[in-house]
Write a protein that holds these residues in place. Structure first.
Motif, PDB file in Angstrom:
ATOM      1  N   LYS A  80       0.738  -0.863   0.197  1.00 47.34           N
ATOM      2  CA  LYS A  80       0.627  -0.059   0.223  1.00 47.34           C
ATOM      3  C   LYS A  80       0.949   1.280   0.034  1.00 47.34           C
ATOM      4  O   LYS A  80       2.443   0.967   0.851  1.00 47.34           O
ATOM      5  CB  LYS A  80      -0.906  -0.097   1.529  1.00 47.34           C
ATOM      6  CG  LYS A  80      -1.776   0.312   0.896  1.00 47.34           C
ATOM      7  CD  LYS A  80      -2.926   0.811   2.826  1.00 47.34           C
ATOM      8  CE  LYS A  80      -3.851   1.493   2.345  1.00 47.34           C
ATOM      9  NZ  LYS A  80      -4.946   0.755   2.810  1.00 47.34           N
ATOM     10  N   LEU A  82       1.339   4.424   1.518  1.00 49.43           N
ATOM     11  CA  LEU A  82       0.735   5.717   2.087  1.00 49.43           C
ATOM     12  C   LEU A  82       0.624   7.332   1.131  1.00 49.43           C
ATOM     13  O   LEU A  82       1.859   7.392   0.629  1.00 49.43           O
ATOM     14  CB  LEU A  82       1.516   6.110   3.193  1.00 49.43           C
ATOM     15  CG  LEU A  82       0.752   5.155   4.158  1.00 49.43           C
ATOM     16  CD1 LEU A  82       1.794   3.573   3.948  1.00 49.43           C
ATOM     17  CD2 LEU A  82       1.677   5.006   5.646  1.00 49.43           C
ATOM     18  N   SER A  83       0.270   7.996   1.411  1.00 45.14           N
ATOM     19  CA  SER A  83      -0.212   9.247   1.077  1.00 45.14           C
ATOM     20  C   SER A  83       1.361  10.515   1.676  1.00 45.14           C
ATOM     21  O   SER A  83       1.490  10.858   0.611  1.00 45.14           O
ATOM     22  CB  SER A  83      -1.759  10.233   2.104  1.00 45.14           C
ATOM     23  OG  SER A  83      -0.377  10.453   3.425  1.00 45.14           O
ATOM     24  N   ASP A  84       2.198  10.379   1.722  1.00 42.25           N
ATOM     25  CA  ASP A  84       3.516  10.461   2.146  1.00 42.25           C
ATOM     26  C   ASP A  84       4.413  10.230   1.304  1.00 42.25           C
ATOM     27  O   ASP A  84       5.594  10.467   1.675  1.00 42.25           O
ATOM     28  CB  ASP A  84       3.780  10.874   3.816  1.00 42.25           C
ATOM     29  CG  ASP A  84       3.777   9.422   3.854  1.00 42.25           C
ATOM     30  OD1 ASP A  84       4.157   8.210   3.359  1.00 42.25           O
ATOM     31  OD2 ASP A  84       4.117   9.769   5.710  1.00 42.25           O
ATOM     32  N   ARG A  86       5.297   6.406   1.460  1.00 40.22           N
ATOM     33  CA  ARG A  86       6.174   5.755   2.183  1.00 40.22           C
ATOM     34  C   ARG A  86       5.714   4.384   1.783  1.00 40.22           C
ATOM     35  O   ARG A  86       3.927   4.924   1.138  1.00 40.22           O
ATOM     36  CB  ARG A  86       5.877   5.608   3.800  1.00 40.22           C
ATOM     37  CG  ARG A  86       7.173   6.943   4.199  1.00 40.22           C
ATOM     38  CD  ARG A  86       7.403   6.633   5.905  1.00 40.22           C
ATOM     39  NE  ARG A  86       7.804   5.357   6.065  1.00 40.22           N
ATOM     40  CZ  ARG A  86       7.888   5.111   7.614  1.00 40.22           C
ATOM     41  NH1 ARG A  86       7.850   6.162   8.366  1.00 40.22           N
ATOM     42  NH2 ARG A  86       8.557   4.216   7.590  1.00 40.22           N
ATOM     43  N   GLN A  88       4.334   0.474   2.343  1.00 44.46           N
ATOM     44  CA  GLN A  88       3.699  -0.308   3.203  1.00 44.46           C
ATOM     45  C   GLN A  88       4.037  -1.656   2.717  1.00 44.46           C
ATOM     46  O   GLN A  88       2.817  -1.880   2.099  1.00 44.46           O
ATOM     47  CB  GLN A  88       2.751   0.040   4.657  1.00 44.46           C
ATOM     48  CG  GLN A  88       2.725  -1.384   6.462  1.00 44.46           C
ATOM     49  CD  GLN A  88       4.117  -2.051   6.232  1.00 44.46           C
ATOM     50  OE1 GLN A  88       4.819  -1.003   6.799  1.00 44.46           O
ATOM     51  NE2 GLN A  88       4.083  -2.709   6.818  1.00 44.46           N
ATOM     52  N   THR A 108      -7.796  -4.033  -0.410  1.00 45.84           N
ATOM     53  CA  THR A 108      -7.420  -2.870   0.159  1.00 45.84           C
ATOM     54  C   THR A 108      -5.994  -2.904   0.325  1.00 45.84           C
ATOM     55  O   THR A 108      -5.005  -1.803   0.340  1.00 45.84           O
ATOM     56  CB  THR A 108      -7.421  -3.298   1.990  1.00 45.84           C
ATOM     57  OG1 THR A 108      -6.728  -4.425   1.668  1.00 45.84           O
ATOM     58  CG2 THR A 108      -9.223  -3.283   2.246  1.00 45.84           C
ATOM     59  N   LEU A 109      -4.730  -3.557  -0.889  1.00 44.80           N
ATOM     60  CA  LEU A 109      -3.862  -3.619  -0.532  1.00 44.80           C
ATOM     61  C   LEU A 109      -3.883  -3.632  -2.529  1.00 44.80           C
ATOM     62  O   LEU A 109      -4.511  -4.515  -3.400  1.00 44.80           O
ATOM     63  CB  LEU A 109      -3.223  -4.582  -0.372  1.00 44.80           C
ATOM     64  CG  LEU A 109      -3.161  -4.774   1.426  1.00 44.80           C
ATOM     65  CD1 LEU A 109      -2.856  -5.491   1.294  1.00 44.80           C
ATOM     66  CD2 LEU A 109      -2.554  -3.804   1.639  1.00 44.80           C
ATOM     67  N   VAL A 152      -1.868 -11.060  10.590  1.00 43.09           N
ATOM     68  CA  VAL A 152      -1.740  -9.931  10.698  1.00 43.09           C
ATOM     69  C   VAL A 152      -1.135  -9.382  11.966  1.00 43.09           C
ATOM     70  O   VAL A 152      -0.629  -8.803  12.378  1.00 43.09           O
ATOM     71  CB  VAL A 152      -3.461  -9.467   9.131  1.00 43.09           C
ATOM     72  CG1 VAL A 152      -3.376  -7.481   9.829  1.00 43.09           C
ATOM     73  CG2 VAL A 152      -3.033  -9.710   8.647  1.00 43.09           C
ATOM     74  N   ARG A 155       2.194  -9.903  12.924  1.00 42.40           N
ATOM     75  CA  ARG A 155       2.639  -8.612  12.755  1.00 42.40           C
ATOM     76  C   ARG A 155       2.970  -7.262  13.589  1.00 42.40           C
ATOM     77  O   ARG A 155       3.265  -6.497  13.609  1.00 42.40           O
ATOM     78  CB  ARG A 155       2.343  -8.115  10.621  1.00 42.40           C
ATOM     79  CG  ARG A 155       2.710  -7.045  10.637  1.00 42.40           C
ATOM     80  CD  ARG A 155       4.371  -7.809   9.838  1.00 42.40           C
ATOM     81  NE  ARG A 155       3.756  -7.736   8.259  1.00 42.40           N
ATOM     82  CZ  ARG A 155       3.419  -6.993   7.369  1.00 42.40           C
ATOM     83  NH1 ARG A 155       3.431  -5.859   7.849  1.00 42.40           N
ATOM     84  NH2 ARG A 155       2.545  -7.531   6.525  1.00 42.40           N
ATOM     85  N   ILE A 156       1.317  -7.126  13.727  1.00 42.16           N
ATOM     86  CA  ILE A 156       1.054  -6.145  14.649  1.00 42.16           C
ATOM     87  C   ILE A 156       2.741  -6.263  15.739  1.00 42.16           C
ATOM     88  O   ILE A 156       2.880  -5.049  16.326  1.00 42.16           O
ATOM     89  CB  ILE A 156      -0.195  -5.667  15.095  1.00 42.16           C
ATOM     90  CG1 ILE A 156      -0.766  -5.417  13.733  1.00 42.16           C
ATOM     91  CG2 ILE A 156      -0.059  -5.266  16.243  1.00 42.16           C
ATOM     92  CD1 ILE A 156      -2.237  -4.969  14.785  1.00 42.16           C
ATOM     93  N   LEU A 159       5.956  -5.096  14.816  1.00 41.94           N
ATOM     94  CA  LEU A 159       6.616  -3.678  14.694  1.00 41.94           C
ATOM     95  C   LEU A 159       6.099  -2.549  16.041  1.00 41.94           C
ATOM     96  O   LEU A 159       6.889  -1.902  15.814  1.00 41.94           O
ATOM     97  CB  LEU A 159       4.750  -3.138  14.171  1.00 41.94           C
ATOM     98  CG  LEU A 159       4.663  -3.720  12.340  1.00 41.94           C
ATOM     99  CD1 LEU A 159       3.788  -3.041  11.561  1.00 41.94           C
ATOM    100  CD2 LEU A 159       6.581  -3.245  11.617  1.00 41.94           C
ATOM    101  N   ILE A 160       5.689  -3.551  17.492  1.00 39.13           N
ATOM    102  CA  ILE A 160       5.939  -2.724  18.513  1.00 39.13           C
ATOM    103  C   ILE A 160       7.721  -3.304  19.061  1.00 39.13           C
ATOM    104  O   ILE A 160       7.828  -2.889  20.092  1.00 39.13           O
ATOM    105  CB  ILE A 160       5.728  -3.197  19.836  1.00 39.13           C
ATOM    106  CG1 ILE A 160       4.683  -4.614  20.020  1.00 39.13           C
ATOM    107  CG2 ILE A 160       4.031  -2.414  18.670  1.00 39.13           C
ATOM    108  CD1 ILE A 160       4.308  -4.685  21.363  1.00 39.13           C
TER     109      ILE A 160
END
Lengths: 238, 238
Positions: A80, A82-84, A86, A88, A108-109, A152, A155-156, A159-160
DNA sequence: CGATGCGTTGATAACTTTCAAATTTAGTGG
DNA sequence: CCACTAAATTTGAAAGTTATCAACGCATCG
């Protein structure tokens, strides 16, 4: 522990759908999807084999999610933007893996071939119709969804954690999925890995170097990685 | 912890009786499934109303996922304890929200009441049976799953961003879900927020202070937050 | 060759965590 | 209702981690 769950879900997904894959799947991992290869056979039968060149798009975000895809050869990434700007990465898919299972009416991807890839494409509605007649197919679709959700969620948890933990987890995950052996041939670039782990390529590169210095891995070429000390890598998973 | 299971079966027996007093359901929850209230009505009808005191367990990781839960009043968190002792919060659930929809045979997360909460508990098998007869219920279950998956994916996007972006996103999300208004009454502690966003409580606190200084929000009390400049917060979302 | 893409390495800056302490809030018993 | 203790939150300073910017090496390919 965390590694446990990640490996387990991977194994379930692979055991449910992959048999032309060379890697043998340990027996205890098969128990989770006992109803054989009904889904796999259906996909072989009803699916269309498609070839995608390296870096070509397989589907795009917001397109209707009418198909299910199974990697036959090569590998695939979903992502995906992102608007900036980047990117993911949602996941990597190897031979035997099923993707496009996003459980919504639109993707969604986006999905791209990482290397030249052959992909089996099946209409979702066809599978749903089959599932209505064959409960074992329905169960496998259900199991696939559960696996995807768990992946998924795992993965969360990834990511922490710290950069070292993320890279270590990634290597262990890839080892499980690509071959189960200690030597891994990575199909994806450092940038792909970075975008998957939420790091920069510099951090990924440095972390690999540091793991090599601590004798946990070897990096003979940039795309090949040998796991020298799995225990050390596992311990990094928290 | 274990009293709950006993209470649960108790309440299920007298299910039809206690499900009369329903709390109003926030509008956003309805939008996701357009075919009316079939699922909602079924849950009211077949569900058992349970009361959980603050901080009590609703279900635990690795328990069989035989039930679906709908928050009637109060709020709920799902979470997982990592081997290093850290806690990752899977999600917050407000009145009208459905949780326990993990699409696996065992829960991968635990659930606790954040505040005293009333929860409607429905046997999953009952709903599945209903879905077999009523396609609108099946569609709603499907839509819920898609929603849940998307929520988890969105969180991944969140976790690769900066602390300020995470907190801003969190506030906007909560505003949407709790009331839609600018003034939010948070049911959860800073620690809950931190564990949800993958930050420390200090960072959350500092970020809120900084947002307050930049006039994007107001924090009259620690649990109440007023959004003063949604646009500024949105811009932080990348 | 020289250009190009990919990966590595170094120096510095930005951000987040950690540890410690102060402050506020909430709960309890008198 | 107040006083007191415990818990939650905020704030500060220092340390640690990761990102950013820049340069370099090393392949591949025209």
């Amino acid at each position: 522990m965390h590694t446990q769950t990640a490996n387990r879900s991977d194994a379930i997904r692979r055991s449910a759908v992959s048999s032309r894959n060379a890697a043998p799947v340990p027996k205890h991992q098969r128990d989770d999807a006992m109803d054989g290869h009904a889904l796999e056979q259906s996909m072989q039968l009803m699916g269309a084999m498609m070839a995608y060149p390296r870096n070509s798009e397989i589907f795009g975000e917001n397109e209707p999610a009418d198909y299910l895809y199974k990697v036959v050869s090569g590998s695939v990434r979903t992502y995906k933007i992102l608007s900036d700007g980047r990117r993911q990465i949602g996941g990597f898919y190897m031979p035997g893996d099923i993707f496009g299972l996003e459980f919504a009416y639109e993707h969604t991807l986006s999905a791209e071939a990482i290397t030249d890839a052959k992909v089996l494409v099946v209409k979702r509605s066809t599978l749903n119709a089959l599932a209505g007649h064959d409960a074992s197919i329905a169960r496998q679709l259900f199991a696939l969804t559960a696996c995807e959700l768990r992946r998924v969620q795992d993965r969360i948890l990834l990511l922490i954690k710290s950069a070292q933990e993320r890279v270590a987890s990634f290597l262990l995950e890839m080892s499980e999925r690509v071959s189960g052996a200690n030597s891994i041939e990575l199909p994806m670039s450092r940038q792909d890995i970075a975008d998957y782990l939420g790091l920069t390529i510099e951090t990924v590169s440095r972390t690999l170097t540091s793991l090599e210095c601590s004798a946990a891995i070897e990096v003979p070429t940039s795309r090949r990685i040998v796991l020298r000390n799995r225990l050390a890598l596992s311990r990094m998973n928290g």
